[in-house]
Design an enzyme around this catalytic site. Structure first.
Site, PDB file in Angstrom:
ATOM      1  N   HIS A 183      -5.635  -8.364  -8.525  1.00 36.75           N
ATOM      2  CA  HIS A 183      -4.250  -8.433  -8.043  1.00 36.75           C
ATOM      3  C   HIS A 183      -4.026  -7.392  -6.949  1.00 36.75           C
ATOM      4  CE1 HIS A 183       0.192  -9.095  -8.766  1.00 36.75           C
ATOM      5  NE2 HIS A 183       0.218  -7.908  -8.170  1.00 36.75           N
ATOM      6  N   GLU A 184      -4.441  -6.158  -7.193  1.00 35.76           N
ATOM      7  CA  GLU A 184      -4.212  -5.097  -6.208  1.00 35.76           C
ATOM      8  C   GLU A 184      -5.083  -5.281  -4.966  1.00 35.76           C
ATOM      9  OE1 GLU A 184      -1.643  -3.563  -6.628  1.00 35.76           O
ATOM     10  OE2 GLU A 184      -1.343  -3.876  -8.769  1.00 35.76           O
ATOM     11  N   HIS A 187      -3.420  -7.810  -2.729  1.00 32.99           N
ATOM     12  CA  HIS A 187      -2.382  -7.200  -1.889  1.00 32.99           C
ATOM     13  C   HIS A 187      -3.022  -6.580  -0.641  1.00 32.99           C
ATOM     14  CE1 HIS A 187       1.166  -7.823  -4.212  1.00 32.99           C
ATOM     15  NE2 HIS A 187       0.860  -7.012  -5.203  1.00 32.99           N
ATOM     16  N   HIS A 193       3.524 -11.289  -3.645  1.00 25.97           N
ATOM     17  CA  HIS A 193       3.712 -12.015  -4.896  1.00 25.97           C
ATOM     18  C   HIS A 193       4.151 -13.447  -4.610  1.00 25.97           C
ATOM     19  CE1 HIS A 193       4.373  -7.751  -6.483  1.00 25.97           C
ATOM     20  NE2 HIS A 193       3.197  -8.175  -6.937  1.00 25.97           N
TER      21      HIS A 193
END
Length: 409
Positions: A183-184, A187, A193
């Site tokens: 997830h990070e 980014h 998101h």
């Protein structure tokens, strides 16, 4: 030492633990590629496999929020370091450069305070990007722009490339899940998101009455977001859970429309559409499919007619069980010495750095069944530019499904 060598090194020291090209036809999966067909985790560093009793809010992002509640850093949407300009959320200079060979190499350095098992978990999360997309994380040499992956105060990242050394915080303990790490890193690749897409109102309803004023900016919509022409993804690793930031117990802040029963968020890691978006944003050509199912089947494209030349496809099977059993029903690949031309190879894990369960196999003899040691199995299918054959067809089942069949019998 590059990613491959680091993975080999850590695997030696410690025991192993545990797209889009759209595929022609698929059932019981969400798929990605032109040369295949489809029908149809658990160490502390893998996102735990879901169980039938899991809460719908037991998703990656809510785990991130739980860790970040004690962070002193101001974060947008719970885990994004603010940029200097709001317009930067749609900037073309926020993406990492692609090399002439089509690979996007992103240099990184790791926090020296990480222990060997922390390093292994981070590298395994990175390796899935390399297996499923053209993103390769490489150990920094002298590059100016790079990621500093360190154990700071929470799980957070910048959005896209910001220049120089930029931190991706993967705190020891709370952030050491594969899904959180991915997830990070997503980014840092330039992804926001999922609920902040410009077209989100067609797919979800934001329940503002259950969101406190201080949290409402975390649900903002970016009118100029780059949606890449790909569908909204309820199961994205980048999606909030249904009750994220709620101010009233039991009341959802995000409701899918028109079907409110659709599950949103997940805890496994990258979804097929996550992979598709990465490949499209970075102009990658990858043949990859993630199959989240207890049982199903897969086959080479055009089967039983001949497969194409110059194919390189992978299937990543993820189940709720501890083990996966792969059974080949038919197998016909052009035979070459050492299977250096066309072959199928099977890995005991989620990347090409995982231990090998079945080495390069070709010819017409059906291989024996292959069983994983965990809930992850990767199948690789490679062909060269010479003659082809009819390909293969295989089925898979999880240990859970096998127990059910045995109980019935």
């Amino acid at each position: 030492m590059d990613l491959k060598m680091l993975l080999i090194f850590t695997a030696f020291l410690l025991p192993a633990v545990l797209g889009f090209p759209i595929q022609d036809n698929y059932e019981n999966s969400t798929a990605t590629s032109e040369s295949t067909q489809v029908t149809t985790e658990e160490s502390i560093y893998d996102s735990p496999s879901p169980t039938e009793t899991d809460s719908e809010d037991d998703v990656i992002f809510n785990r991130i929020l739980e860790v970040n509640k004690d962070s002193s850093r101001y974060l947008q949407e719970g885990d994004i370091v603010p940029r200097r300009s709001r317009s930067a959320f749609n900037c073309r200079n926020c993406y990492w450069p692609q090399s002439m060979d089509g690979i996007v190499r992103i240099p990184y350095v790791l926090d020296p305070t990480y222990e060997e098992n922390h390093v292994r978990g981070i590298l395994e999360a990175m390796a899935e990007f390399e297996t499923l997309t053209c993103i390769n994380f490489v150990k920094r040499k002298t590059e100016r722009d790079y990621l500093i992956i360190r154990s700071a105060d929470g799980c957070w990242s910048n959005y896209g490339k910001v220049g120089g050394g930029q931190t991706v915080s993967v705190m020891k303990g709370g952030c050491m899940w594969k899904g959180i790490i991915q997830h990070e890193l997503d980014h840092a690749l330039g992804f926001l998101h999922e609920h902040s897409r410009s077209d989100r109102d067609k797919y979800v309803k934001i329940m503002w009455e259950y969101i406190s004023p201080a949290c409402r900016p975390d649900f903002r919509k970016f009118e100029n977001s780059n949606n890449l022409g790909l569908p909204y993804d309820y199961s994205s690793v980048m999606h909030y859970g249904p009750h994220t930031f709620t101010n009233t117990t039991g009341k959802a802040t995000i409701v899918p429309v028109p079907d409110g029963s659709v599950h949103i968020g997940q805890r496994l890691g990258l979804s097929n559409l996550d992979v598709a978006k990465i490949n499209k944003l970075y102009n990658c050509s990858r043949c990859s499919t993630i199959i989240d199912a207890a049982f199903g089947s897969l086959k080479s494209a055009n089967y039983p007619r001949n497969y194409s030349d110059n194919t390189n496809c992978v299937w990543l099977i993820r189940t709720r069980s501890r083990k996966i059993s792969l059974h080949f029903r038919d197998f016909d690949l052009r035979r070459t010495r050492g299977c250096q031309g066309d072959y199928v190879k099977v890995y005991d894990g989620s990347s090409k750095y995982s231990p090998v369960l079945m080495n390069k196999t070709c010819g017409s003899q059906i291989p024996t069944d292959v069983v994983s040691s965990s809930s992850l199995m990767l199948i690789e299918f490679v062909t060269d530019g010479r003659d082809t054959a009819s390909g293969f067809q295989a089925t898979f089942t999880s240990a859970r499904m096998q127990r059910r069949f045995n109980t019935r019998n």
